[in-house]
Design a protein around this motif. Structure first.
Motif, PDB file in Angstrom:
ATOM      1  N   ARG A 175      12.267-104.564  26.822  1.00 14.51           N
ATOM      2  CA  ARG A 175      13.266-104.429  27.882  1.00 14.51           C
ATOM      3  C   ARG A 175      14.003-103.089  27.770  1.00 14.51           C
ATOM      4  N   THR A 176      14.331-102.679  26.543  1.00 17.33           N
ATOM      5  CA  THR A 176      15.045-101.417  26.353  1.00 17.33           C
ATOM      6  C   THR A 176      14.146-100.229  26.685  1.00 17.33           C
ATOM      7  N   ARG A 177      12.874-100.294  26.277  1.00 20.49           N
ATOM      8  CA  ARG A 177      11.942 -99.206  26.632  1.00 20.49           C
ATOM      9  C   ARG A 177      11.824 -99.068  28.140  1.00 20.49           C
TER      10      ARG A 177
ATOM     11  N   GLU B  14      13.375 -96.344  33.315  1.00 19.74           N
ATOM     12  CA  GLU B  14      14.068 -96.440  34.596  1.00 19.74           C
ATOM     13  C   GLU B  14      15.197 -95.412  34.690  1.00 19.74           C
ATOM     14  N   ALA B  15      15.916 -95.207  33.587  1.00 16.75           N
ATOM     15  CA  ALA B  15      17.001 -94.218  33.591  1.00 16.75           C
ATOM     16  C   ALA B  15      16.451 -92.821  33.879  1.00 16.75           C
ATOM     17  N   ARG B  16      15.366 -92.470  33.215  1.00 18.68           N
ATOM     18  CA  ARG B  16      14.796 -91.137  33.422  1.00 18.68           C
ATOM     19  C   ARG B  16      14.238 -90.988  34.840  1.00 18.68           C
ATOM     20  N   GLU B  17      13.651 -92.068  35.366  1.00 17.13           N
ATOM     21  CA  GLU B  17      13.166 -92.018  36.748  1.00 17.13           C
ATOM     22  C   GLU B  17      14.322 -91.880  37.724  1.00 17.13           C
ATOM     23  N   THR B  18      15.442 -92.522  37.409  1.00 14.25           N
ATOM     24  CA  THR B  18      16.625 -92.416  38.263  1.00 14.25           C
ATOM     25  C   THR B  18      17.154 -90.995  38.287  1.00 14.25           C
ATOM     26  N   LEU B  19      17.222 -90.369  37.111  1.00 20.08           N
ATOM     27  CA  LEU B  19      17.698 -88.981  37.040  1.00 20.08           C
ATOM     28  C   LEU B  19      16.738 -88.035  37.752  1.00 20.08           C
ATOM     29  N   ALA B  20      15.436 -88.276  37.595  1.00 21.92           N
ATOM     30  CA  ALA B  20      14.450 -87.426  38.268  1.00 21.92           C
ATOM     31  C   ALA B  20      14.560 -87.569  39.783  1.00 21.92           C
ATOM     32  N   ALA B  21      14.772 -88.795  40.254  1.00 24.64           N
ATOM     33  CA  ALA B  21      14.934 -89.004  41.696  1.00 24.64           C
ATOM     34  C   ALA B  21      16.180 -88.284  42.202  1.00 24.64           C
ATOM     35  N   ALA B  22      17.260 -88.336  41.410  1.00 25.79           N
ATOM     36  CA  ALA B  22      18.492 -87.654  41.813  1.00 25.79           C
ATOM     37  C   ALA B  22      18.272 -86.150  41.925  1.00 25.79           C
TER      38      ALA B  22
ATOM     39  N   ARG C 191      21.469 -86.122  31.021  1.00 22.36           N
ATOM     40  CA  ARG C 191      20.382 -86.338  30.068  1.00 22.36           C
ATOM     41  C   ARG C 191      20.652 -87.628  29.298  1.00 22.36           C
ATOM     42  N   LEU C 192      19.698 -88.534  29.336  1.00 24.05           N
ATOM     43  CA  LEU C 192      19.860 -89.819  28.656  1.00 24.05           C
ATOM     44  C   LEU C 192      19.870 -89.628  27.143  1.00 24.05           C
ATOM     45  N   VAL C 193      20.869 -90.240  26.482  1.00 23.02           N
ATOM     46  CA  VAL C 193      20.931 -90.173  25.024  1.00 23.02           C
ATOM     47  C   VAL C 193      20.865 -91.552  24.377  1.00 23.02           C
ATOM     48  N   HIS C 194      21.169 -92.613  25.144  1.00 26.13           N
ATOM     49  CA  HIS C 194      21.168 -93.941  24.536  1.00 26.13           C
ATOM     50  C   HIS C 194      21.097 -94.983  25.636  1.00 26.13           C
ATOM     51  N   ALA C 195      20.376 -96.069  25.382  1.00 29.64           N
ATOM     52  CA  ALA C 195      20.280 -97.161  26.349  1.00 29.64           C
ATOM     53  C   ALA C 195      20.430 -98.495  25.642  1.00 29.64           C
TER      54      ALA C 195
ATOM     55  N   SER D 242      21.456-109.304  31.607  1.00 30.89           N
ATOM     56  CA  SER D 242      22.526-109.269  32.596  1.00 30.89           C
ATOM     57  C   SER D 242      23.358-107.994  32.536  1.00 30.89           C
ATOM     58  N   LEU D 243      23.141-107.160  31.531  1.00 37.69           N
ATOM     59  CA  LEU D 243      23.982-105.986  31.327  1.00 37.69           C
ATOM     60  C   LEU D 243      23.147-104.835  30.786  1.00 37.69           C
ATOM     61  N   VAL D 244      23.309-103.656  31.387  1.00 45.60           N
ATOM     62  CA  VAL D 244      22.610-102.452  30.944  1.00 45.60           C
ATOM     63  C   VAL D 244      23.630-101.337  30.771  1.00 45.60           C
ATOM     64  N   VAL D 245      23.497-100.582  29.692  1.00 47.38           N
ATOM     65  CA  VAL D 245      24.348 -99.418  29.452  1.00 47.38           C
ATOM     66  C   VAL D 245      23.451 -98.200  29.270  1.00 47.38           C
ATOM     67  N   TRP D 246      23.656 -97.193  30.111  1.00 45.92           N
ATOM     68  CA  TRP D 246      23.008 -95.896  29.935  1.00 45.92           C
ATOM     69  C   TRP D 246      24.081 -94.893  29.542  1.00 45.92           C
ATOM     70  N   GLU D 247      23.905 -94.218  28.420  1.00 43.49           N
ATOM     71  CA  GLU D 247      24.858 -93.200  28.004  1.00 43.49           C
ATOM     72  C   GLU D 247      24.192 -91.832  28.154  1.00 43.49           C
ATOM     73  N   MET D 248      24.868 -90.954  28.893  1.00 43.21           N
ATOM     74  CA  MET D 248      24.301 -89.669  29.287  1.00 43.21           C
ATOM     75  C   MET D 248      25.147 -88.513  28.778  1.00 43.21           C
ATOM     76  N   ASP D 249      24.499 -87.424  28.397  1.00 40.04           N
ATOM     77  CA  ASP D 249      25.170 -86.138  28.290  1.00 40.04           C
ATOM     78  C   ASP D 249      25.260 -85.553  29.699  1.00 40.04           C
ATOM     79  N   LEU D 250      26.413 -84.964  30.018  1.00 36.77           N
ATOM     80  CA  LEU D 250      26.559 -84.241  31.279  1.00 36.77           C
ATOM     81  C   LEU D 250      26.433 -82.748  30.995  1.00 36.77           C
ATOM     82  N   LEU D 251      25.521 -82.089  31.689  1.00 41.84           N
ATOM     83  CA  LEU D 251      25.259 -80.666  31.490  1.00 41.84           C
ATOM     84  C   LEU D 251      25.862 -79.904  32.664  1.00 41.84           C
ATOM     85  N   ALA D 252      26.953 -79.181  32.390  1.00 44.53           N
ATOM     86  CA  ALA D 252      27.650 -78.448  33.440  1.00 44.53           C
ATOM     87  C   ALA D 252      26.876 -77.185  33.802  1.00 44.53           C
TER      88      ALA D 252
END
Length: 322
Positions: free
Chosen positions: A197-199, A204-212, A259-263, A268-278
């Motif tokens: 599930r985590t993999r 999904e997180a990376r696909e979401t960022l790529a779509a964005a 950039r995803l660093v942790h998931a 019922s609950l998902v946490v994606w932790e991202m670095d924000l690159l300015a």
């Protein structure tokens, strides 16, 4: 005589530790009770009297649950428990909380055989099955405190949940207590595959960022997220899919990347932790990181989203409206 008593205690510790590693929640409870006084003494010696002592001991108990499979010398489990308390207390003094991703639980030690590897997989899945039995109000603080990488302080959890810090302490205490009962209740039921599930969530997180980045975030939300998706600040709705799409598109246009660093992924609950690159020409444009805290609906689609930054920057203008 004292040596014999000590030897008997070590033997009993070893028996209980092996049972706990095999998934016996009662054995783990007995271990914690046997060593609670020593654990509390360590916390007192580092922190002095105060409410943080009990918090650190409770946190150590949950850490022990997650990591009991790591104990290589079952007869020395008491020293291992006291070490966890000491490290947690020292980290609290430094203003941080030591955490270990639940994804790391499946990693076997270098001398572990396949049986130990399977035991650690089973323990991890069992923990998550029990976590899912908690109410949403107790589940979110517990997951953030013990399984996230950066949303671990009482203050940040309070921001995420939209409640006072005192309420966070109370909910964590209730959650830890109820988790023990949930573990016993779920010991014999089928457990989901948390690693898979985590993999899948990382993909999904990376696909979401790529779509964005490709200008398709709105289309991805329509395809994969609940049509009832709402952006929350604490417990208050502040926008729907439209504001999320506009905010993301605005960030991409401004040159902000994530950039995803942790998931962390439960049913019922998902946490994606991202670095924000300015953007290079405006390094202060955005905070350094953001956590996506997503509650899922019965179909497993994001239904409620909280965006949590490490500190308020420009009132989080990019994604959360004033």
């Amino acid at each position: 005589m004292n040596w014999n008593v000590g030897e008997a205690a070590h033997i009993e510790d070893a028996v209980l530790t092996r049972a706990a590693q095999a998934g016996d929640v009662t054995a783990l409870g007995l271990l914690l009770e046997r060593h609670r006084a020593g654990m509390r003494a360590v916390a007192l010696s580092v922190l002095g009297p105060g409410p943080d002592v009990d918090d650190v001991v409770q946190d150590a108990a949950v850490t022990a649950l997650r990591r009991v499979g790591d104990v290589r010398d079952p007869a020395a489990v008491g020293a291992w428990l006291r070490m966890i308390v000491r490290n947690a207390a020292r980290s609290l003094l430094r203003g941080s909380v030591p955490v270990r991703s639940i994804d790391d639980l499946h990693l076997p030690s270098t001398d572990a055989g396949p049986e130990r590897w399977l035991e650690q997989h089973a323990l991890r899945d069992w923990i998550w099955e029990a976590v899912e039995e908690l109410s949403p109000a107790l589940r979110l603080p517990l997951v953030l405190r013990h399984f996230s990488a950066g949303v671990t302080s009482y203050e940040r959890i309070a921001d995420a949940c939209g409640v006072p810090v005192g309420t966070v302490r109370s909910r964590l205490s209730q959650g830890r207590s109820k988790l023990a009962s949930a573990l016993a209740a779920t010991a014999d039921v089928p457990h989901g595959d948390t690693a898979r599930r985590t993999r899948a969530s990382r993909i999904e997180a990376r696909e979401t960022l790529a779509a964005a980045e490709g200008g398709h975030f709105g289309a991805l939300m329509r395809e994969r997220w609940s049509p009832e998706i709402r952006l929350l600040r604490g417990n208050d709705p502040v926008g729907d899919s439209g504001i999320l799409a506009r905010g993301m598109d605005g960030d991409i246009e401004a040159g902000v990347r994530q950039r995803l660093v942790h998931a962390v992924a439960g049913r019922s609950l998902v946490v994606w932790e991202m670095d924000l690159l300015a953007p290079a020409d405006d390094p202060g444009h955005c905070p350094p990181s953001v956590a996506w805290l997503m509650t899922l609906d019965d179909a497993g689609r994001p239904h409620r989203l909280r965006l949590l930054h490490p500190r308020p920057v420009r009132a989080i203008q990019s994604l959360v409206p004033m």
